[in-house]
Design a protein around this motif. Structure first.
Motif, PDB file in Angstrom:
ATOM      1  N   LEU A  50      48.821  55.208  90.120  1.00 24.44           N
ATOM      2  CA  LEU A  50      49.244  55.997  91.277  1.00 24.44           C
ATOM      3  C   LEU A  50      48.454  57.301  91.334  1.00 24.44           C
ATOM      4  N   SER A  51      48.190  57.763  92.528  1.00 22.73           N
ATOM      5  CA  SER A  51      47.531  59.059  92.708  1.00 22.73           C
ATOM      6  C   SER A  51      48.528  60.173  92.405  1.00 22.73           C
ATOM      7  N   VAL A  52      48.029  61.377  92.230  1.00 20.81           N
ATOM      8  CA  VAL A  52      48.910  62.528  92.018  1.00 20.81           C
ATOM      9  C   VAL A  52      49.830  62.691  93.227  1.00 20.81           C
TER      10      VAL A  52
ATOM     11  N   ALA B 130      46.600  70.555  92.961  1.00 24.38           N
ATOM     12  CA  ALA B 130      46.796  71.440  91.808  1.00 24.38           C
ATOM     13  C   ALA B 130      47.393  70.703  90.608  1.00 24.38           C
ATOM     14  N   GLY B 131      47.543  69.388  90.711  1.00 20.88           N
ATOM     15  CA  GLY B 131      48.185  68.637  89.637  1.00 20.88           C
ATOM     16  C   GLY B 131      47.280  67.577  89.029  1.00 20.88           C
ATOM     17  N   ARG B 132      47.711  67.129  87.850  1.00 17.26           N
ATOM     18  CA  ARG B 132      47.015  66.019  87.200  1.00 17.26           C
ATOM     19  C   ARG B 132      48.017  65.267  86.343  1.00 17.26           C
ATOM     20  N   PRO B 133      47.882  63.945  86.292  1.00 13.74           N
ATOM     21  CA  PRO B 133      48.805  63.180  85.442  1.00 13.74           C
ATOM     22  C   PRO B 133      48.454  63.402  83.973  1.00 13.74           C
TER      23      PRO B 133
ATOM     24  N   ARG C 261      51.150  77.002  83.792  1.00 17.40           N
ATOM     25  CA  ARG C 261      51.329  75.653  84.317  1.00 17.40           C
ATOM     26  C   ARG C 261      52.790  75.262  84.229  1.00 17.40           C
ATOM     27  N   PHE C 262      53.121  74.148  84.841  1.00 20.18           N
ATOM     28  CA  PHE C 262      54.458  73.573  84.724  1.00 20.18           C
ATOM     29  C   PHE C 262      54.336  72.071  84.886  1.00 20.18           C
ATOM     30  N   TRP C 263      55.403  71.351  84.546  1.00 23.55           N
ATOM     31  CA  TRP C 263      55.359  69.899  84.499  1.00 23.55           C
ATOM     32  C   TRP C 263      56.480  69.285  85.323  1.00 23.55           C
ATOM     33  N   LEU C 264      56.142  68.268  86.079  1.00 22.33           N
ATOM     34  CA  LEU C 264      57.121  67.457  86.788  1.00 22.33           C
ATOM     35  C   LEU C 264      57.216  66.160  86.003  1.00 22.33           C
ATOM     36  N   VAL C 265      58.309  66.007  85.272  1.00 23.65           N
ATOM     37  CA  VAL C 265      58.467  64.907  84.328  1.00 23.65           C
ATOM     38  C   VAL C 265      58.721  63.598  85.078  1.00 23.65           C
ATOM     39  N   GLN C 266      57.906  62.608  84.764  1.00 21.55           N
ATOM     40  CA  GLN C 266      58.046  61.274  85.346  1.00 21.55           C
ATOM     41  C   GLN C 266      58.878  60.368  84.436  1.00 21.55           C
ATOM     42  N   SER C 267      58.614  60.454  83.122  1.00 17.79           N
ATOM     43  CA  SER C 267      59.368  59.668  82.143  1.00 17.79           C
ATOM     44  C   SER C 267      59.336  60.395  80.809  1.00 17.79           C
ATOM     45  N   GLY C 268      60.311  60.064  79.956  1.00 19.46           N
ATOM     46  CA  GLY C 268      60.408  60.716  78.657  1.00 19.46           C
ATOM     47  C   GLY C 268      61.342  61.908  78.703  1.00 19.46           C
ATOM     48  N   THR C 269      61.316  62.688  77.612  1.00 23.29           N
ATOM     49  CA  THR C 269      62.218  63.823  77.495  1.00 23.29           C
ATOM     50  C   THR C 269      61.523  65.010  76.837  1.00 23.29           C
ATOM     51  N   VAL C 270      61.753  66.174  77.407  1.00 23.11           N
ATOM     52  CA  VAL C 270      61.272  67.431  76.846  1.00 23.11           C
ATOM     53  C   VAL C 270      62.492  68.235  76.413  1.00 23.11           C
ATOM     54  N   ALA C 271      62.451  68.782  75.206  1.00 26.34           N
ATOM     55  CA  ALA C 271      63.531  69.640  74.723  1.00 26.34           C
ATOM     56  C   ALA C 271      63.168  71.090  75.031  1.00 26.34           C
TER      57      ALA C 271
ATOM     58  N   GLU D  49      51.150  67.546  85.458  1.00 22.79           N
ATOM     59  CA  GLU D  49      50.971  68.925  85.009  1.00 22.79           C
ATOM     60  C   GLU D  49      50.368  69.708  86.170  1.00 22.79           C
ATOM     61  N   MET D  50      51.059  70.773  86.558  1.00 29.33           N
ATOM     62  CA  MET D  50      50.649  71.576  87.710  1.00 29.33           C
ATOM     63  C   MET D  50      49.988  72.874  87.250  1.00 29.33           C
ATOM     64  N   ASP D  51      48.887  73.211  87.888  1.00 24.60           N
ATOM     65  CA  ASP D  51      48.179  74.465  87.630  1.00 24.60           C
ATOM     66  C   ASP D  51      48.932  75.571  88.377  1.00 24.60           C
ATOM     67  N   ALA D  52      49.643  76.401  87.641  1.00 25.40           N
ATOM     68  CA  ALA D  52      50.502  77.415  88.252  1.00 25.40           C
ATOM     69  C   ALA D  52      49.715  78.476  89.011  1.00 25.40           C
ATOM     70  N   VAL D  53      48.533  78.802  88.562  1.00 22.25           N
ATOM     71  CA  VAL D  53      47.730  79.810  89.255  1.00 22.25           C
ATOM     72  C   VAL D  53      47.386  79.300  90.658  1.00 22.25           C
ATOM     73  N   ARG D  54      47.017  78.040  90.762  1.00 23.11           N
ATOM     74  CA  ARG D  54      46.691  77.453  92.075  1.00 23.11           C
ATOM     75  C   ARG D  54      47.945  77.352  92.950  1.00 23.11           C
TER      76      ARG D  54
END
Length: 158
Positions: free
Chosen positions: A4-6, A30-33, A51-61, A108-113
């Protein structure tokens, strides 16, 4: 199977649900998988937030460091969540930390952009700010519950 594309990944994510396609397309630039394995630290408390992340799968603590206690998990963030909000306001330093608890696929999103896009498009800025406020509110509520849990049960582990 084609990947899938970003843009496609973003349209499937709760954080950007309902945004007009032209704004999602701009954000996609501004994003990349990314894939991050279990144990990978995404960021440390007080480090620069770029930067910041839009989680597709998995878990971040999502955690914070307590001297003498180590890292205390505030909240697990799973699929459909955003990890990281400190990038949106000066001084652009992480208020919490985050480590991958279960292999993560995310955008993963480039926060500066993204900040530059927000500066150019006030409506996008209002919309993303409202969505981030929801995330901040949820995270603070989770931190409150975690602190109550730790103080109510002094033997509880972080």
């Amino acid at each position: 199977m084609p990947s899938l594309s970003v843009f496609d990944l973003l349209t499937l994510h709760d954080f950007v649900a309902g945004l007009p396609a032209d704004r999602v397309q701009r954000l996609a630039a501004a994003g990349r998988p990314v894939f991050r394995g279990t144990g990978h630290r995404l960021f440390h408390q007080d480090a620069p937030a770029d930067r910041f992340w839009l989680v597709q799968s998995g878990t971040v603590a999502v955690d914070f460091h307590v001297p003498g206690r180590g890292h205390i998990v505030v909240e697990p963030a799973g699929a459909g969540t955003v990890v990281g909000w400190s990038w949106a306001r000066p001084p652009y330093r992480w208020r919490f930390g985050a480590v991958v608890a279960e292999d993560v696929r995310a955008v993963e999103m480039d926060a500066v952009r993204v900040r530059a896009m927000i500066a150019e498009d006030a409506e996008l800025g209002r919309e993303l700010t409202a969505r981030l406020l929801d995330t901040v509110s949820d995270r603070l509520q989770a931190a409150r519950h975690r602190l109550v849990e730790l103080y109510a049960y002094p033997g509880a582990t972080p």
